[in-house]
Design an enzyme around this catalytic site. Sequence first.
Site, short mmCIF file in Angstrom:
data_model
loop_
_atom_site.label_atom_id
_atom_site.label_comp_id
_atom_site.label_asym_id
_atom_site.label_seq_id
_atom_site.Cartn_x
_atom_site.Cartn_y
_atom_site.Cartn_z
CG HIS A 119 -6.39 -0.49 40.64
ND1 HIS A 119 -6.67 0.16 41.81
CD2 HIS A 119 -6.79 -1.78 40.82
CE1 HIS A 119 -7.20 -0.69 42.67
NE2 HIS A 119 -7.29 -1.87 42.10
CD GLU B 151 -7.93 -2.44 45.78
OE1 GLU B 151 -7.04 -3.15 45.27
OE2 GLU B 151 -8.92 -2.02 45.15
CD GLU C 47 -9.24 -4.52 39.10
OE1 GLU C 47 -9.78 -5.12 40.06
OE2 GLU C 47 -8.02 -4.24 39.07
CG HIS C 48 -12.23 -0.75 41.45
ND1 HIS C 48 -12.70 -1.31 42.61
CD2 HIS C 48 -10.89 -1.01 41.43
CE1 HIS C 48 -11.71 -1.88 43.28
NE2 HIS C 48 -10.60 -1.71 42.57
#
Length: 455
Positions: A64, A146, A67-68
């Site tokens: 994840h 997040e 992903e950023h």
Amino acid sequence: MAHPAPSPTDGTPASAGFRISEHTLDNGLRVVLSEDHLTPVAAVCLWYDVGSRHEVKGRTGLAHLFEHLMFQGSASVPGNGHFELVQGAGGSLNGTTSFERTNYFETMPAHQVELALWLEADRMGSLLSALDLTGLDNQRAVVKNERRQRYDNVPYGTAFERLVAMAFPDGHPYHHTPIGSMADLDAATLADAQDFFRTYYAPNNAVLSVVGDIDPEQTLAWIEKYFGSIPAHDGKRPPRDGSQVVRDGVAPLRQHLVEEVPSQALMATYLLPLDGTREADAADLALTILGSGESSRLYNRLVRRDRSAVTAGFGLLRLAGAPSLGWLDAKTSGDAAIASVEAAVDEELARFAAEGPTPEELERAQAQIEREWLDRLDTVGGRADELCRYAVLFGDPKLLDSALSKVLDVTAEEVRAVAARCLTPGNRAVLTYEPAAPDSDTENDDAAADEDVNA
């Protein structure tokens, strides 16, 4: 369900009306093209075969995090340039991470497809050279924020994370969710990130689909031009087998939390058949009948008849490398007791397991799934994503064409049988919530406090 790698097709129309052609570059990148001139737009979708199931204990959240990082800047496109270029050309873009894959996608005006392909190739081939500790720390902070906003600081925010950790015991590759833990995010080093990228963000670990108003020959030439020189990487570590769930009989399958939530809640996850099987389609139909929408059995029983809940429903998380998860969510009404809601749920599931669906219920559920499926395939982005999904998880993008017919072919007896086998008290993990008393500083009971769901 595993499928052998398909041979290239000649691009003739499939029975659903889609023209699909497949190609493989010398570096192993699999390419799926689907020509559709209905509207002057096209979707570019890139799936990497990496998700949280590929991570190891102590380094969760890396998939994840990347992903950023993939939007942080590459050698030719620094900073926020990827967003600026796509949106400046009239396109839209995003990326997502799951247990089983990470995907990136753009929907562009047809004449801007080359730009999207160049951007994806540039970060696949050069992101590592642009990645430094400053960029890593920047996106690490974004991901941690997040997590706070979507998980830690909202009512019921950690429910799914806790239930997954109970459903898949410690040591199982699906034990942790893609968001990862704060401790592991803090512990990740630049060397960890560099090794993760080298291992998984290689062309031979990816599928690229382009769908829409394209010239397949020209599109393939652009793909060869921009992706063809990126070297393959053979160091990928295969994910651990998650198809079986073995419990030690010690880890709890039930937690009760006292937190600042609006109402009491009953949540549970049931282990269901692996995605790609006929049994998974039958389970999908069962959950649709039991808990999808205001015509479902659970809604009618708990909300309309008993008035013991304000919401009640089922969701399905399809997983190909581990048992899929049926997700039960019921929020109580007024002073209704969680025990009475749970008893009513068990009664409805037992009745369904004994009697199965009525012909009308099965027809309605199949029609609902058909509508949702056709809505998804109606967009070039949805179609591109599904082509990647079938290619990465099941080895054959053309399986998209027969997916709906398989659901419509499932019988009432198959639906009843999968419910009888899977939707039982012995095949679930349960999480209950109780609102904290005013001015109470108690967040949860001792049992929940001792449970480290991010291990």
